[in-house]
Design an enzyme around this catalytic site. Structure first.
Site, PDB file in Angstrom:
ATOM      1  N   ASP A  73      10.719  33.049  -5.307  1.00 45.45           N
ATOM      2  CA  ASP A  73      11.937  32.281  -5.062  1.00 45.45           C
ATOM      3  C   ASP A  73      11.802  30.838  -5.537  1.00 45.45           C
ATOM      4  OD1 ASP A  73      14.394  31.496  -4.121  1.00 45.45           O
ATOM      5  OD2 ASP A  73      13.756  31.332  -2.036  1.00 45.45           O
ATOM      6  N   ASP A 281      17.875  29.658  -9.314  1.00 47.19           N
ATOM      7  CA  ASP A 281      17.328  30.309  -8.122  1.00 47.19           C
ATOM      8  C   ASP A 281      16.988  31.772  -8.392  1.00 47.19           C
ATOM      9  OD1 ASP A 281      16.675  31.254  -5.646  1.00 47.19           O
ATOM     10  OD2 ASP A 281      18.601  30.799  -4.706  1.00 47.19           O
TER      11      ASP A 281
END
Ligand SMILES: *[C@@H]1O[C@H](CO)[C@@H](O)[C@H](O)[C@H]1NC(C)=O
Ligand SMILES: *[C@@H]1O[C@H](CO)[C@@H](O)[C@H](O)[C@H]1NC(C)=O
Length: 395
Positions: A73, A281
């Protein structure tokens, strides 16, 4: 609905060495498909998404080690894993990491500077143990911050270990995680992120990712390179300067507009643009755009595609034509996208747009839209570089 496909590659650890200052790591990433029950309601209701995907890194935690499979992430900093004893752990297929069985586990105290690294989520009131509390849009984790020995195995088979990596031992975890996701590994810019911690011992706080398109055979792994050797350079590379925003975690750029063919759809029809309005992201599959922008973009996409969409979605049975879209970032950075990045091929053979509208003024570029780009993130230089690449061919 496709089942969750889970593949464990039994990699032999041929040799183990502690990090050799300056030599980088090349790891593989496994793509994990998530069934719709695990998708946050916000995502599920606005489009047909039979399944979505995350990319998983494998890390050996502790002595003797437990292999932790964590979601990669770039939108957060903390590395945490489900940890015994559980106050509340979501269901997990593999054994849950148990610190009482590891000789190298050390909890941090509130007095330790490592407890207060930026991005840690440390919550220290009235106790000596460095507790943390970390939340996401669709979940949260609480536990204590600790140090532990971590090891990663490169594609070559070599294992590199790092003696005292700060991570979150998560005792109370909930959210849209599936049973094969044992935690989440933050690759943000914050000091506590995994790349910030190990970067200095592998040649710098930088990494690159080459993520497979959505419909690729999940047995083919994607690539993660950390430290020296991860630079994305050479002909055809597009480099953008990251914007320093108040949030120290994010890789932020300023998106000024999106072209569909030759038609420009400006980011905003009213008022000035916020600097750093868009983040990269990898922990989110879809690209999320402010509703108003999404509406204008969707209308333009429909106008450019020869066939009719399925109902009122942006999914098509076939014939997307040769739609080219371009993301325009501040600083004359134009990223050209083909239908590989803008449409996911679904298990039923239809193609669905990889962006959706949300109630937010800012945008987020999800992992689908970064597929088949080698993307280099350089925290020290504050740059991000893109190179169009067939990610199935990188090794
Ligand atoms: C566990 O986390 C949830 C969500 O943050 C919180 O509401 C709950 O109080 C926590 N439970 C304990 C025992 O700390
Ligand atoms: C990053 O910055 C360093 C020092 O300023 C420079 O030597 C290096 O070439 C830069 N790396 C890239 C990939 O631009």
């Amino acid at each position: 609905m496709a089942p969750t496909i889970f593949l464990l590659l039994a990699l032999l650890s041929i040799a183990e060495s502690t990090a050799d200052k300056g030599s980088g790591l090349k790891l593989e990433l496994i793509r994990r498909r998530v069934s719709p029950g695990n998708v946050s309601p916000m995502v599920a209701k606005s489009q047909i998404w039979p399944e979505t995907s995350e990319f998983i890194v494998k890390i050996a935690v502790g002595t003797p080690s437990t292999e932790v499979h964590a979601i990669l992430d770039t939108g957060s900093d903390l590395f945490w894993a489900q940890c015994r004893p559980c106050v509340k752990c979501y269901q997990q297929t593999n054994p849950i990491y148990d610190p009482s069985k590891s000789s190298t586990f050390r909890t941090l105290s509130c007095k330790s500077p490592q407890c207060h690294l930026r991005g840690s989520g440390a919550a220290c009131s009235g106790t000596d143990t460095c507790k943390y509390d970390y939340g996401y849009e669709s979940g949260s984790t609480q536990g204590e911050l600790a140090t532990e020995k971590m090891a990663v195995t490169s594609r070559s088979g070599a294992t590199t270990s790092f003696p005292e990596v700060v991570f979150g031992c998560g005792h109370n975890n909930s959210g849209t995680f599936n049973a094969n996701e044992m935690g989440l590994i933050g690759f943000g810019r914050g000091a506590i992120s995994f790349v910030s911690q190990i970067g200095p011992s592998v040649g710098g706080r930088k990494f690159s990712l080459c993520l497979m398109p959505y419909n690729t055979d999940p047995r083919i792994s994607s690539s993660l390179s950390i430290g020296s050797g991860s630079e994305v350079q050479g002909p055809g590379v597009i480099t953008a300067q990251l914007v320093r925003v108040s949030h120290q975690t994010y890789y932020s750029l300023t998106l000024t507009g999106i072209s569909v063919g030759k038609t420009l759809v400006p980011y905003s029809m009213s008022g000035p643009l916020a600097k750093g309005n868009t983040i990269l992201d990898t922990g989110t599959p879809q690209t999320l755009l402010p509703k108003e922008l999404y509406g204008r973009l969707a209308a333009e996409v429909r106008r450019h595609i020869p066939s009719k969409p399925i109902d009122d979605t942006l999914c098509y049975k076939d014939n997307l034509g040769d739609l080219v879209m371009t993301l325009h970032f501040d600083g004359d950075v134009d990223l050209r996208l083909s239908t590989v990045q803008t449409f996911n091929k679904m298990p039923d053979g239809s193609f669905c747009f990889t962006a959706m509208g949300v109630d937010d003024n800012d945008a987020l570029i999800g992992n689908s839209m970064m597929a088949n780009f080698l993307v280099g993130y350089d925290i020290d230089n504050m740059t991000v570089s893109f190179k169009s690449t067939d990610c199935t061919k990188i090794g």
